[in-house]
Scaffold this motif. Structure first.
Motif, mmCIF file in Angstrom:
data_model
loop_
_atom_site.group_PDB
_atom_site.id
_atom_site.type_symbol
_atom_site.label_atom_id
_atom_site.label_comp_id
_atom_site.label_asym_id
_atom_site.label_seq_id
_atom_site.Cartn_x
_atom_site.Cartn_y
_atom_site.Cartn_z
ATOM 1 N N UNK A 64 0.859 -1.228 -0.191
ATOM 2 C CA UNK A 64 0.047 -0.045 -0.122
ATOM 3 C C UNK A 64 0.694 1.205 0.100
ATOM 4 N N UNK A 65 1.882 0.916 0.951
ATOM 5 C CA UNK A 65 2.917 2.537 0.838
ATOM 6 C C UNK A 65 3.514 2.593 -0.262
ATOM 7 N N UNK A 66 4.003 1.532 -0.981
ATOM 8 C CA UNK A 66 4.553 1.721 -2.333
ATOM 9 C C UNK A 66 3.730 2.429 -3.261
ATOM 10 N N UNK A 67 2.407 1.640 -3.268
ATOM 11 C CA UNK A 67 1.436 2.147 -4.477
ATOM 12 C C UNK A 67 0.984 3.599 -4.066
ATOM 13 N N UNK A 78 6.281 5.823 0.458
ATOM 14 C CA UNK A 78 7.679 5.422 0.732
ATOM 15 C C UNK A 78 8.478 6.118 -0.435
ATOM 16 N N UNK A 79 9.354 6.771 -0.061
ATOM 17 C CA UNK A 79 10.147 7.533 -0.900
ATOM 18 C C UNK A 79 11.329 6.683 -1.630
ATOM 19 N N UNK A 80 11.230 5.610 -1.378
ATOM 20 C CA UNK A 80 12.358 4.776 -1.945
ATOM 21 C C UNK A 80 12.215 3.430 -1.283
ATOM 22 N N UNK A 81 13.014 2.547 -1.369
ATOM 23 C CA UNK A 81 13.048 1.111 -0.685
ATOM 24 C C UNK A 81 14.178 0.929 0.271
ATOM 25 N N UNK A 82 13.798 0.660 1.610
ATOM 26 C CA UNK A 82 14.818 0.573 2.471
ATOM 27 C C UNK A 82 15.522 -0.710 2.064
ATOM 28 N N UNK A 83 16.791 -1.074 2.472
ATOM 29 C CA UNK A 83 17.454 -2.493 2.133
ATOM 30 C C UNK A 83 16.822 -3.700 3.021
ATOM 31 N N UNK A 131 5.822 -4.239 -9.036
ATOM 32 C CA UNK A 131 4.737 -3.829 -9.108
ATOM 33 C C UNK A 131 4.588 -2.832 -10.483
ATOM 34 N N UNK A 132 5.749 -2.298 -10.468
ATOM 35 C CA UNK A 132 5.809 -1.103 -11.947
ATOM 36 C C UNK A 132 5.716 -2.032 -12.873
ATOM 37 N N UNK A 133 6.554 -3.228 -13.123
ATOM 38 C CA UNK A 133 6.366 -3.864 -14.274
ATOM 39 C C UNK A 133 5.118 -4.420 -14.883
ATOM 40 N N UNK A 134 4.087 -4.659 -13.662
ATOM 41 C CA UNK A 134 3.160 -5.254 -14.070
ATOM 42 C C UNK A 134 1.772 -4.649 -14.127
ATOM 43 N N UNK A 135 1.799 -3.434 -13.394
ATOM 44 C CA UNK A 135 0.578 -2.755 -12.982
ATOM 45 C C UNK A 135 0.529 -1.541 -13.943
ATOM 46 N N UNK A 136 1.362 -1.196 -14.586
ATOM 47 C CA UNK A 136 1.619 0.116 -15.632
ATOM 48 C C UNK A 136 1.234 1.298 -14.776
ATOM 49 N N UNK A 137 0.050 2.336 -15.236
ATOM 50 C CA UNK A 137 -0.233 3.545 -14.802
ATOM 51 C C UNK A 137 -0.399 3.249 -13.303
ATOM 52 N N UNK A 138 -1.139 2.184 -12.612
ATOM 53 C CA UNK A 138 -1.658 2.050 -11.411
ATOM 54 C C UNK A 138 -0.484 2.125 -10.426
ATOM 55 N N UNK A 139 0.900 1.882 -11.023
ATOM 56 C CA UNK A 139 2.119 1.989 -10.145
ATOM 57 C C UNK A 139 2.792 3.243 -10.483
ATOM 58 N N UNK A 140 2.008 4.186 -10.830
ATOM 59 C CA UNK A 140 3.009 5.258 -11.407
ATOM 60 C C UNK A 140 3.673 5.946 -10.030
ATOM 61 N N UNK A 141 3.225 5.789 -8.891
ATOM 62 C CA UNK A 141 3.680 6.540 -7.565
ATOM 63 C C UNK A 141 4.913 5.829 -6.921
ATOM 64 N N UNK A 174 -6.210 -4.337 -3.460
ATOM 65 C CA UNK A 174 -6.200 -2.911 -2.861
ATOM 66 C C UNK A 174 -6.810 -1.963 -3.910
ATOM 67 N N UNK A 175 -6.371 -2.143 -5.132
ATOM 68 C CA UNK A 175 -6.896 -1.257 -6.069
ATOM 69 C C UNK A 175 -8.294 -1.314 -6.444
ATOM 70 N N UNK A 176 -8.873 -2.755 -6.522
ATOM 71 C CA UNK A 176 -10.204 -3.002 -7.078
ATOM 72 C C UNK A 176 -11.012 -2.513 -5.791
ATOM 73 N N UNK A 177 -10.809 -2.603 -4.506
ATOM 74 C CA UNK A 177 -11.605 -2.372 -3.516
ATOM 75 C C UNK A 177 -11.514 -0.831 -2.973
ATOM 76 N N UNK A 178 -10.736 -0.218 -3.731
ATOM 77 C CA UNK A 178 -10.647 1.205 -3.290
ATOM 78 C C UNK A 178 -9.911 1.595 -2.040
ATOM 79 N N UNK A 179 -9.077 0.843 -1.632
ATOM 80 C CA UNK A 179 -8.534 0.655 -0.403
ATOM 81 C C UNK A 179 -6.898 1.503 -0.191
ATOM 82 N N UNK A 180 -6.895 2.284 -1.574
ATOM 83 C CA UNK A 180 -5.600 3.127 -1.238
ATOM 84 C C UNK A 180 -6.115 4.583 -0.901
#
Length: 346
Positions: free
Chosen positions: A211-214, A218-223, A269-279, A340-346
């Protein structure tokens, strides 16, 4: 799991029925023909649970009943387990971020397990399946790349409070079985980070990662490195552990495969969700960024001990012994994101 008429005579208690794993367990039990009773701390949650089951494709009707019970009190547990053949003890205090003392998590987890075990034994329950966590396995060890298995236990002297609570609760369960288990049987499931389809606003704390990635929070990914598993497979493993004679007295790690770094999750997420993973930001953050953020944010602080840790686990035991066949981490993560996207939980 097949729906057989013989199951309709059998009742299963699932504790903490509003929880993410619990709802999926209830779904699969109902689909397999069992009658299910579930505990809630607040009975006003019943409509929400029924709505989540409906989202999962099941109209539970009177095959599902609810009872008020709380892990921190003895009240109603005898009634909850009455006439049940099996118990899935899924309920556990969720991670608290602003606790004053770790006992706020440890005591309810440990005492809760013992309450349910005692009531189950006294009621003549055949087998209890306890939902533990990989938190009871992977903490406090020297760094290793070989996958952890079920023979390993977390060293509680070096574990964060939530993981310590899961470890001590599971240890207490095995101790109880040794000293006073009687005819009761016990099996334990230790899931990795639980993904898969959410059915409503109640879902595991692991899903907040997605959720926080979408949402771009999250400003980026912790290691951070983790294994992932689909909630549908976690529920399936609970049913296998409940029924298979070989599962008695055993613990089972539930992971969908090898561990992956958070940056890989973001790229997936970016490779599979297209525009929905824009953030989604897939850049790996330097550790210092997280350490500074941890000073202000308790959620971030809980991640600091995990930086750079290889958290690889193996589910070979569940696969070989119980015929379990989990989905891939990719499928589990994308199912979480899409729901999460389908149920508008973002």
């Amino acid at each position: 799991m097949m729906n057989t008429n013989s199951n309709t005579e059998k009742s299963v208690l699932v504790t903490g029925g509003a929880g993410f794993i619990a709802v999926h367990c209830i779904l699969q039990l109902l689909n397999a023909g069992y009658r299910v009773r579930t505990t809630l701390r607040d009975l006003n949650r019943e409509p929400a649970v029924r709505a989540m089951l409906r989202e999962g494709g099941v109209e539970a009707g009177e095959r599902l009943t609810f009872i008020k019970a709380d892990l921190s009190s003895d009240a109603h547990w005898d009634e909850a387990v009455k006439d049940c053949t099996y118990v899935l003890h899924v309920a556990s205090p969720t991670p608290k971020l602003n606790f004053k003392h770790e006992d706020e998590m440890i005591i309810p987890a440990r005492e809760g397990v013992l309450r349910v075990l005692r009531a189950s034994k006294d009621a003549g329950v055949k087998r209890m399946v306890l939902t533990s966590a990989i938190g009871a396995i992977v903490y406090g060890h020297p760094k290793q790349t070989a996958p952890y298995d079920e023979a390993v236990w977390t060293d509680t002297t070096h574990a964060p409070a939530y993981q310590k609570s899961k470890t001590l609760a599971e240890r207490a369960a095995w101790e109880f079985m040794k000293s006073e288990g009687g005819n009761l049987e016990l099996a334990v499931v230790n899931p990795a980070a639980v993904m898969g389809p959410v059915l409503g606003p109640d879902y595991s704390h692991s899903i907040y990662l997605v959720k926080n990635l979408l949402t771009g929070k999250m400003a980026g990914c912790p290691k951070i490195n983790s294994c992932f598993v689909d909630v549908r497979d976690v529920a399936d493993l609970h049913l296998r552990a409940m029924l298979d004679p070989k599962a008695n007295g055993e613990r089972f790690i539930a992971t969908g495969g090898e561990s992956i770094w958070l940056a890989e999750v973001a790229k997936m997420l970016k490779a599979n969700l297209g525009d929905k993973a824009g953030k989604v930001k897939a850049m790996q953050l330097p550790n210092i960024v997280l350490r500074i953020a941890a000073l202000k944010d308790p959620m971030v602080k809980s991640m600091v001990p995990l930086l750079g840790m290889q958290m690889n686990l193996t589910s070979a035991k569940a696969i070989e012994l119980l015929g379990w066949s989990p989905r891939s981490p990719k499928d589990a993560i994308l199912a979480a994101a899409e729901s999460l996207i389908r149920l508008n939980l973002l």
